[in-house]
Each structure stands twice: as structure tokens, then as C-alpha cells.
Motif scaffolding. Sequence first.
Motif, PDB file in Angstrom:
ATOM      1  N   ALA A  89     -22.607   7.596   4.562  1.00 16.14           N
ATOM      2  CA  ALA A  89     -22.156   8.309   5.759  1.00 16.14           C
ATOM      3  C   ALA A  89     -20.672   8.138   6.012  1.00 16.14           C
ATOM      4  N   LEU A  90     -20.060   7.105   5.439  1.00 18.14           N
ATOM      5  CA  LEU A  90     -18.662   6.783   5.710  1.00 18.14           C
ATOM      6  C   LEU A  90     -17.876   6.870   4.415  1.00 18.14           C
ATOM      7  N   TRP A  91     -16.673   7.459   4.478  1.00 26.24           N
ATOM      8  CA  TRP A  91     -15.841   7.505   3.274  1.00 26.24           C
ATOM      9  C   TRP A  91     -14.523   6.819   3.541  1.00 26.24           C
ATOM     10  N   ASP A  92     -13.958   6.265   2.478  1.00 24.09           N
ATOM     11  CA  ASP A  92     -12.648   5.640   2.595  1.00 24.09           C
ATOM     12  C   ASP A  92     -11.885   5.886   1.314  1.00 24.09           C
ATOM     13  N   ASP A  93     -10.613   5.543   1.328  1.00 21.95           N
ATOM     14  CA  ASP A  93      -9.775   5.728   0.154  1.00 21.95           C
ATOM     15  C   ASP A  93      -8.854   4.531   0.039  1.00 21.95           C
ATOM     16  N   GLN A  94      -8.475   4.249  -1.196  1.00 20.22           N
ATOM     17  CA  GLN A  94      -7.569   3.148  -1.461  1.00 20.22           C
ATOM     18  C   GLN A  94      -6.163   3.697  -1.653  1.00 20.22           C
ATOM     19  N   ILE A  95      -5.220   3.153  -0.886  1.00 24.80           N
ATOM     20  CA  ILE A  95      -3.840   3.586  -0.963  1.00 24.80           C
ATOM     21  C   ILE A  95      -3.095   2.617  -1.866  1.00 24.80           C
ATOM     22  N   PRO A  96      -2.550   3.083  -2.984  1.00 25.31           N
ATOM     23  CA  PRO A  96      -1.859   2.193  -3.912  1.00 25.31           C
ATOM     24  C   PRO A  96      -0.555   1.678  -3.337  1.00 25.31           C
ATOM     25  N   PRO A  97       0.183   0.855  -4.106  1.00 26.63           N
ATOM     26  CA  PRO A  97       1.346   0.163  -3.542  1.00 26.63           C
ATOM     27  C   PRO A  97       2.404   1.067  -2.933  1.00 26.63           C
ATOM     28  N   GLY A  98       2.506   2.332  -3.332  1.00 23.49           N
ATOM     29  CA  GLY A  98       3.503   3.205  -2.738  1.00 23.49           C
ATOM     30  C   GLY A  98       3.105   3.589  -1.330  1.00 23.49           C
ATOM     31  N   ILE A  99       3.475   2.788  -0.342  1.00 28.87           N
ATOM     32  CA  ILE A  99       2.972   2.942   1.023  1.00 28.87           C
ATOM     33  C   ILE A  99       4.040   3.513   1.948  1.00 28.87           C
ATOM     34  N   GLN A 100       5.031   4.194   1.386  1.00 27.36           N
ATOM     35  CA  GLN A 100       6.105   4.705   2.224  1.00 27.36           C
ATOM     36  C   GLN A 100       5.609   5.769   3.201  1.00 27.36           C
ATOM     37  N   ASP A 101       4.483   6.407   2.906  1.00 28.12           N
ATOM     38  CA  ASP A 101       4.000   7.502   3.739  1.00 28.12           C
ATOM     39  C   ASP A 101       2.885   7.076   4.684  1.00 28.12           C
ATOM     40  N   LEU A 102       2.814   5.801   5.031  1.00 31.11           N
ATOM     41  CA  LEU A 102       1.747   5.344   5.915  1.00 31.11           C
ATOM     42  C   LEU A 102       1.833   6.012   7.287  1.00 31.11           C
ATOM     43  N   ALA A 103       3.038   6.174   7.810  1.00 35.08           N
ATOM     44  CA  ALA A 103       3.184   6.804   9.116  1.00 35.08           C
ATOM     45  C   ALA A 103       2.686   8.244   9.076  1.00 35.08           C
ATOM     46  N   ARG A 104       2.987   8.956   7.999  1.00 32.07           N
ATOM     47  CA  ARG A 104       2.509  10.331   7.866  1.00 32.07           C
ATOM     48  C   ARG A 104       0.996  10.359   7.749  1.00 32.07           C
ATOM     49  N   LEU A 105       0.423   9.382   7.050  1.00 34.95           N
ATOM     50  CA  LEU A 105      -1.027   9.309   6.917  1.00 34.95           C
ATOM     51  C   LEU A 105      -1.680   9.062   8.276  1.00 34.95           C
ATOM     52  N   ALA A 106      -1.094   8.156   9.059  1.00 34.46           N
ATOM     53  CA  ALA A 106      -1.641   7.879  10.381  1.00 34.46           C
ATOM     54  C   ALA A 106      -1.514   9.085  11.297  1.00 34.46           C
ATOM     55  N   ALA A 107      -0.451   9.873  11.117  1.00 33.02           N
ATOM     56  CA  ALA A 107      -0.303  11.083  11.933  1.00 33.02           C
ATOM     57  C   ALA A 107      -1.353  12.125  11.573  1.00 33.02           C
ATOM     58  N   SER A 108      -1.709  12.198  10.292  1.00 35.36           N
ATOM     59  CA  SER A 108      -2.738  13.147   9.866  1.00 35.36           C
ATOM     60  C   SER A 108      -4.129  12.686  10.257  1.00 35.36           C
ATOM     61  N   PHE A 109      -4.337  11.364  10.329  1.00 36.06           N
ATOM     62  CA  PHE A 109      -5.640  10.795  10.679  1.00 36.06           C
ATOM     63  C   PHE A 109      -5.447   9.823  11.840  1.00 36.06           C
ATOM     64  N   PRO A 110      -5.214  10.324  13.036  1.00 34.27           N
ATOM     65  CA  PRO A 110      -4.926   9.427  14.174  1.00 34.27           C
ATOM     66  C   PRO A 110      -6.075   8.504  14.544  1.00 34.27           C
ATOM     67  N   ASP A 111      -7.300   8.825  14.128  1.00 36.22           N
ATOM     68  CA  ASP A 111      -8.449   7.984  14.451  1.00 36.22           C
ATOM     69  C   ASP A 111      -8.858   7.089  13.286  1.00 36.22           C
ATOM     70  N   ALA A 112      -8.084   7.085  12.198  1.00 33.40           N
ATOM     71  CA  ALA A 112      -8.462   6.321  11.007  1.00 33.40           C
ATOM     72  C   ALA A 112      -8.346   4.824  11.254  1.00 33.40           C
ATOM     73  N   GLN A 113      -9.072   4.065  10.426  1.00 30.80           N
ATOM     74  CA  GLN A 113      -8.964   2.611  10.414  1.00 30.80           C
ATOM     75  C   GLN A 113      -8.311   2.184   9.109  1.00 30.80           C
ATOM     76  N   PHE A 114      -7.521   1.108   9.177  1.00 35.47           N
ATOM     77  CA  PHE A 114      -6.778   0.633   8.017  1.00 35.47           C
ATOM     78  C   PHE A 114      -7.163  -0.811   7.733  1.00 35.47           C
ATOM     79  N   VAL A 115      -7.525  -1.068   6.482  1.00 35.17           N
ATOM     80  CA  VAL A 115      -7.877  -2.416   6.028  1.00 35.17           C
ATOM     81  C   VAL A 115      -6.774  -2.879   5.080  1.00 35.17           C
TER      82      VAL A 115
END
Length: 317
Positions: A89-115
Motif C-alpha cells: 500500500a505504501l511506496w518509497d524511493d531511494q535518493i542517491p548521494p546527489g541530494i542537491q534537489d531535495l528542496a525541489r523534491l519537498a516542494a513537489s511532495f509537501p506531504d512526503a516523509q524523509f528517512v
Amino acid sequence: MLHHLRTTHRHAAPVFVIGYARSGTRLVCRLMRQYLLANSGAERSFSRPEPNQGVRHDPEVAVASLRGRHPREVHEVLGGQLASHHNLALWDDQIPPGIQDLARLAASFPDAQFVHAVRDGRDVALSIPQTTFGPQNVCECAQDWGRTQQTIRAFAARLAPGQFHEVRYEDLTTRPLETLRDLGAFLGVDVDETIVAAMRAGLPADVRPGNGRKFQYVMHPRELERFEGVAAHSLTAAGYPLALQGYARRIGAIERWSWRLHGRTVRLTRRDALRDTAYRLRLRATAIARLLLAAPFGAKRLPRVSSAAQTQPTGGQ
């Protein structure tokens, strides 16, 4: 994945596993899928789902399911296909070391959770030279690891409560059951006694015990001094005590630049690194060729959305 397990997910938002290379991101993803029933993507899980997870995306179904061109919708459609394949029921994705776009990712998914999977950078420095993509010496790794930790912590400070959780590799290898239960509580997963029993039975084989703090016995004293001379502040901020108690010699800009040049030279001369680079180029060339060949044959045109709708997506997973 243990198909007989069943649980309830109180949160339906997507989950992103972030962290520096060789810090346990793949292990966290695998354990989440195995015991918390969250579909876990590995690196390139969307571009190479068949070899990674045994599933091939259906592009026609994906395009037909899209309501617009926002990255969130594309991500949700592809992530949903992976989750459906595994009956999760739940999906997630692994973000590799290139994390420069984390802010853009959070803007696209404002309700997302980050581990955030984090590991002692000195152990990372022992492991990452085995790869074809990362730093090839301790000083270069200390610079990259420290910069990544600073970026992630600054990013986490801007998130709302309940959106960020940190998993230490050292905790996974010493107390995996408690660490996974805490992660499940953060994700809104009901970890009942059936799942706990499965964890007790399976985790000893899934997690390599005693794989942390190896630098104390393996790392050369000069390399330890170089790492702490560069990343002492980042180590302390991440909660890792300094082996040299702050007395490591500071590494100047010229010496840092020379070690970075050394790393680039090593990567350019390694055959396996060249093969990996050629493979990545072939993947990109194949994707571009498919797009160019598909364009003239009446591929479905997606409805245009306004710029305001692209910056402020609505709805959840």
C-alpha cells in the motif's frame, strides 16, 4: 519480501530514503519492504525496475493515468506500479548521494516523509573506494560526506514535525529490532506481534552484526587524522565522537584540492569506472532514442497545466 505479513499504514504519503553512499540506504529500503511492507526503490529503480525489482513498467497505463505533467504525478504513477506489483500500500524511493534537489523534491511532495540513513563517515571512507562512482581517498570522502551531512541537516530543519527521521547504520547492526520498530512508528505502520516475530526470526540473517566502527581497527592513523582534520565538525554534529579528540591537523585548501585531483585521476584510470560510465551513457542514449522514435507516432499528449499548478500540486497518494 514476506508475503504472509499484513499490516495497516496510517500514512499514505510517499517516503524518500536519503543519505550518502555506502551509509545503509539500500539496507534500509530492503528492510522496509521486507518487514514494514513499504515498496522500496533502489538506485535507478524507476529507470531499471526489471533488474532491480523484477517488474517492467507499463508505459501505456502510466501515461493514461497521468492527470498532468507535474513530477509528483509521474513519480506517483511509477511508484504505484512498483507497489502494486508487490501488493503493497505504501511506496518509497531511494535518493542517491546527489541530494542537491531535495528542496525541489519537498516542494513537489509537501506531504512526503524523509528517512535519513547515516553512517559514521570514517567507516564510509573505508568502504566507498571499492565503488566506481565515489571518492577514491579519505580526504575527498571527508569533504563530500561532511558537505552531504550539512545539506541534509539544513534541509531537515525546514521540514514540518513528523516528516524527517534518522536511522543510524550502527543502530541497525547492533539493535535492528528496536530501530525498525521506531522506523515503523514514524511511518505510521502498525508493527504487531506477527511482524515482530518475523523480525526476530529474519533480522539476524538480514543484517550483518558488528559491521560498525571498523575504522578504529582498520584505518591508518594518518588517514584518520586527514578525515577528522576535514570533517570534525560534521562528525560531532552527527553525534559521532572524535577519535583524536579535536587534535587532528587541519587540512588546508591546497591539500584538499590535491587529494580531490588524485581522486579524479584514479577514477579516470580505473577500467571498471570507465565501464560504468559507458553503461550510464548507453542508458541515457537509449532513453533519448526511445523518446525521439516515439514522438512522431502520436504518443498521447498530456494536458497542459498552469505554472501555478506545477509549483503547488494538490492531492496525496
